[in-house]
Write a protein that holds these residues in place. Structure first.
Motif, PDB file in Angstrom:
ATOM      1  N   GLY A 141       0.801  -1.206   0.000  1.00  0.00           N
ATOM      2  CA  GLY A 141       0.000   0.000   0.000  1.00  0.00           C
ATOM      3  C   GLY A 141       0.839   1.263   0.000  1.00  0.00           C
ATOM      4  O   GLY A 141       2.066   1.228   0.139  1.00  0.00           O
ATOM      5  N   ALA A 142       0.158   2.416  -0.121  1.00  0.00           N
ATOM      6  CA  ALA A 142       0.846   3.709  -0.240  1.00  0.00           C
ATOM      7  C   ALA A 142       1.730   3.999   0.965  1.00  0.00           C
ATOM      8  O   ALA A 142       2.758   4.668   0.832  1.00  0.00           O
ATOM      9  N   LEU A 143       1.351   3.511   2.143  1.00  0.00           N
ATOM     10  CA  LEU A 143       2.150   3.723   3.353  1.00  0.00           C
ATOM     11  C   LEU A 143       3.011   2.506   3.663  1.00  0.00           C
ATOM     12  O   LEU A 143       3.674   2.455   4.691  1.00  0.00           O
ATOM     13  N   GLY A 144       3.021   1.546   2.774  1.00  0.00           N
ATOM     14  CA  GLY A 144       3.766   0.311   2.990  1.00  0.00           C
ATOM     15  C   GLY A 144       5.234   0.441   2.614  1.00  0.00           C
ATOM     16  O   GLY A 144       5.589   1.170   1.695  1.00  0.00           O
ATOM     17  N   ALA A 145       6.083  -0.289   3.336  1.00  0.00           N
ATOM     18  CA  ALA A 145       7.514  -0.324   3.052  1.00  0.00           C
ATOM     19  C   ALA A 145       7.999  -1.748   3.247  1.00  0.00           C
ATOM     20  O   ALA A 145       7.742  -2.369   4.280  1.00  0.00           O
ATOM     21  N   LEU A 146       8.692  -2.263   2.256  1.00  0.00           N
ATOM     22  CA  LEU A 146       9.145  -3.649   2.259  1.00  0.00           C
ATOM     23  C   LEU A 146      10.610  -3.669   1.837  1.00  0.00           C
ATOM     24  O   LEU A 146      10.966  -3.163   0.781  1.00  0.00           O
ATOM     25  N   THR A 147      11.445  -4.252   2.695  1.00  0.00           N
ATOM     26  CA  THR A 147      12.879  -4.275   2.384  1.00  0.00           C
ATOM     27  C   THR A 147      13.168  -5.178   1.200  1.00  0.00           C
ATOM     28  O   THR A 147      13.898  -4.802   0.280  1.00  0.00           O
ATOM     29  N   SER A 148      12.594  -6.390   1.202  1.00  0.00           N
ATOM     30  CA  SER A 148      12.884  -7.293   0.089  1.00  0.00           C
ATOM     31  C   SER A 148      11.783  -8.311  -0.120  1.00  0.00           C
ATOM     32  O   SER A 148      11.133  -8.753   0.827  1.00  0.00           O
ATOM     33  N   ILE A 149      11.579  -8.644  -1.398  1.00  0.00           N
ATOM     34  CA  ILE A 149      10.785  -9.806  -1.791  1.00  0.00           C
ATOM     35  C   ILE A 149      11.763 -10.752  -2.473  1.00  0.00           C
ATOM     36  O   ILE A 149      12.376 -10.400  -3.486  1.00  0.00           O
ATOM     37  N   VAL A 150      11.937 -11.938  -1.898  1.00  0.00           N
ATOM     38  CA  VAL A 150      12.832 -12.942  -2.468  1.00  0.00           C
ATOM     39  C   VAL A 150      11.994 -14.145  -2.875  1.00  0.00           C
ATOM     40  O   VAL A 150      11.444 -14.844  -2.020  1.00  0.00           O
ATOM     41  N   ASN A 151      11.865 -14.353  -4.178  1.00  0.00           N
ATOM     42  CA  ASN A 151      11.136 -15.502  -4.700  1.00  0.00           C
ATOM     43  C   ASN A 151      12.163 -16.509  -5.205  1.00  0.00           C
ATOM     44  O   ASN A 151      12.778 -16.312  -6.252  1.00  0.00           O
TER      45      ASN A 151
END
Length: 198
Positions: free
Chosen positions: A33-43
């Motif tokens: 979302g607009a206020l969301g923060a994610l360091t990493s997506i590892v697939n």
């Protein structure tokens, strides 16, 4: 409907299984979302992230998306909207990003590095109407229409197609509607029109 929705802060999301939904009914596999923060997506290899509309949808901030598995959708596999920012996307050898538009950017992406496959059987594999700093390809980007499409906001962008890299579209390999900073090719760019700067 999201399989996973990040509205706050999450350090890392790591997947070696399947993110979607039973019966494939998740509109979004992973949504930020607009206020969301994610360091990493590892697939990881063997991992699948899917959604009926978008496998990964971002309107917040993601530092890195790293893919060695499959990211797939009936629409855009990765869609970065106008408010979204992504520092880096790395599609490794063996990694597949595929959808009606495999990757579409309306926001900001600093770096895309492709060593695997970015593909669509539809019009555009990788599209940009926002800002992409550098697109580096040593793998394959392929489409039945335009493989790589950059709009006018791309004037400072750099596209590097390295040795062994293939950018191939049935109509056009690389189409730039406006200005592009630099196009460097040591691989293969092909299509009815290989490169168009319009």
């Amino acid at each position: 409907v999201h399989a996973i929705l990040v509205g706050g802060t999450l350090g890392a999301l790591t997947n070696s299984g399947s993110i979607g939904s039973i019966g494939g009914n998740a509109k979004y596999g992973v949504g930020v979302g607009a206020l969301g923060a994610l360091t990493s997506i590892v697939n990881s290899a063997g991992g699948v992230i899917s959604g009926t509309s978008y496998a990964i949808w971002n309107s917040g901030h993601i530092v890195q998306i790293s893919n060695s598995g499959s990211i797939t959708s009936g629409s855009s596999a990765i869609w970065n909207v106008s408010t979204g920012s992504i520092t880096s996307i790395v599609n490794s050898v063996g990694g597949v990003i595929s959808g009606a538009a495999a990757l579409w950017n309306n926001g900001t992406i600093d770096q895309i590095s492709n060593f695997g496959l970015i593909s669509t059987s539809s019009e555009t594999a990788l599209g940009n109407s926002g800002r992409i700093g550098t697109l580096s390809n040593s793998g394959t980007i392929t489409a039945s229409g335009i493989a790589v499409y950059f709009e006018a906001a791309s004037s400072g962008s750099l596209i590097v197609n390295s040795v062994g890299g293939l950018i191939s579209g049935s109509s056009t390999g690389v189409y730039v509607n406006g200005a592009l900073g630099t196009l460097s090719n040591s691989g293969s760019i092909s299509g009815e029109s290989g490169v168009v700067i319009d």
